[in-house]
Design an enzyme around this catalytic site. Structure first.
Site, PDB file in Angstrom:
ATOM      1  N   CYS A 142       0.785  -1.477   0.074  1.00  0.00           N
ATOM      2  CA  CYS A 142      -0.293   0.000   0.184  1.00  0.00           C
ATOM      3  C   CYS A 142       0.628   1.123   0.171  1.00  0.00           C
ATOM      4  O   CYS A 142       0.818   1.277   1.435  1.00  0.00           O
ATOM      5  CB  CYS A 142      -1.431   0.016   1.454  1.00  0.00           C
ATOM      6  SG  CYS A 142      -1.907   1.909   1.442  1.00  0.00           S
ATOM      7  N   CYS A 164      -0.379   3.955   1.961  1.00  0.00           N
ATOM      8  CA  CYS A 164       0.002   3.659   3.730  1.00  0.00           C
ATOM      9  C   CYS A 164       1.787   4.414   4.064  1.00  0.00           C
ATOM     10  O   CYS A 164       1.523   4.537   5.315  1.00  0.00           O
ATOM     11  CB  CYS A 164      -0.761   3.068   3.903  1.00  0.00           C
ATOM     12  SG  CYS A 164      -1.807   1.049   2.795  1.00  0.00           S
ATOM     13  N   ASP A 165       1.866   3.834   3.387  1.00  0.00           N
ATOM     14  CA  ASP A 165       4.008   2.937   3.907  1.00  0.00           C
ATOM     15  C   ASP A 165       4.715   4.715   3.073  1.00  0.00           C
ATOM     16  O   ASP A 165       5.656   4.746   3.629  1.00  0.00           O
ATOM     17  CB  ASP A 165       3.639   1.740   3.474  1.00  0.00           C
ATOM     18  CG  ASP A 165       3.335   0.930   4.636  1.00  0.00           C
ATOM     19  OD1 ASP A 165       2.626   1.742   5.113  1.00  0.00           O
ATOM     20  OD2 ASP A 165       2.784  -0.153   4.449  1.00  0.00           O
TER      21      ASP A 165
END
Ligand code: NAP
Length: 306
Positions: free
Chosen positions: A134, A137-138
């Site tokens: 992701c 997200c990261d």
């Protein structure tokens, strides 16, 4: 005694939420069961550009937030739980999440899919410790560092472009000699000076105890192997796998996906499938929500006729 719902919807991604909106609006007693965060895979998408009516800065999060609110406004109930077994050959149909048991006259399976894994040594151990599925997200964790992206489809190239916001350099590792992504997406990537390509290459191994420290890449043309070391991130976008293990042997399936007709009817009367978990040619938010709406209307018809 537990209430028997008119319809249980398994999954709160775009397909499940659209089904909940239509079922709720049709005044069906509706329960939505979701294992993780509402939104499914789209929740991690930073920018939705091709859903009709969605203009940047529409994100997966913002779109899902409104869908969820809309479903709740029509009376759909939501619970959190992982469905681990179902009985669809009884009346009412039963859906179990651990100790909890829910019953309904009809069920819509909108369980979606999850990211495919490379399957190489070290991948599971280092997920969340340098290995990610992701970018939204990261990506920010890799501000100023190089990252590698595995895959050659639309998702890998689009996410690689997104990662250039943070990373010093993004290298796409693809097992073929050319990308599979749409030409329009490829052109943008080729024009991006922070994106590099390693074709005919696969990831053989990921190394590091509790943090990704190095990886071994193999060139498929000559078999040579090279170790990449240092501080970097690895993002994997090599397609999706359906979340359908629970329905194996219960519903007719093809290659792990649920078979459903145009009305979203599965092989079991009163059980419908919608979204990425079913056999279909285009897996997008727009097709998922269409499936969800059709499934809810079909469930309503089934309830009227039974
Ligand atoms: P995809 O189109 O199936 O592409 C997967 C890529 O990963 C392929 O290039 C494949 O290589 C590679 N791959 C598969 N297994 C691998 C493995 N074990 N090791 C290394 N590489 C592997 O998947 P996707 O990119 O996730 O897209 C899924 C669907 O979503 C598509 O329909 C796509 O059009 C859609 N999507 C659309 C957009 C958009 O329209 N903007 C954005 C994202 C996704 P090969 O080429 O060798 O098979």
């Amino acid at each position: 005694m537990n209430e028997t719902y008119d319809v249980i919807i398994i999954g709160a991604g775009p397909a499940g939420l659209a089904a909940a909106i239509y079922a709720g609006r049709a005044k069906l007693r509706t329960l939505v069961i979701e294992a993780d965060a509402e939104g499914g895979q789209i929740i991690t998408t930073d920018e939705i550009a091709n859903y009709p009516g969605a203009f940047p800065p529409e994100s997966g999060h913002s779109l899902i937030g409104r869908m969820s609110e809309q479903a709740r406004s029509f009376g759909a109930e939501f619970v959190s739980g992982t469905v681990d077994s179902v009985s669809f050959d009884v009346d009412p149909k039963t859906v179990r999440c651990g100790e909890k048991e829910y019953t309904a006259k009809s069920v819509i399976v909108a369980a979606g899919a999850h990211p495919a894994k490379i399957g190489c040594p070290g991948e599971d151990r280092l997920t969340g410790a340098g290995v990610s599925y992701c970018a939204t997200c990261d990506g920010p964790f890799f501000e100023g560092y190089p990252v590698f992206v595995v895959g050659g489809g639309d998702a890998s190239v689009e996410e690689a472009m997104y990662l250039t916001k943070f990373a010093s350099k993004v290298t796409i590792i693809h097992r073929r000699d050319s990308l599979r992504a749409a030409k329009s997406i490829q052109e943008k990537a080729f024009a991006n000076k922070k994106i590099f390509f390693r074709y005919n290459t696969v990831v053989d191994e990921l190394e590091g105890e509790d943090q990704l420290e190095s990886m071994i890449l193999r060139n498929l043309t000559d078999g040579s192997r090279v170790r990449i070391s240092g501080q970097f991130g690895l993002f994997v976008f090599i397609g999706t796998k359906p979340n359908t293990a629970v329905y194996d042997g219960v519903l007719e399936m093809k290659n792990g996906f649920i078979v459903a007709d145009e009305e979203m009817r599965t092989s079991v009367p009163g059980v419908f499938a919608a979204g990425d978990a079913r056999v279909k040619s285009l897996r997008q938010v727009v097709t998922a929500v269409a499936d969800g709406a059709i499934a809810a209307v079909s469930a309503e018809k089934y309830l009227d006729e039974r």
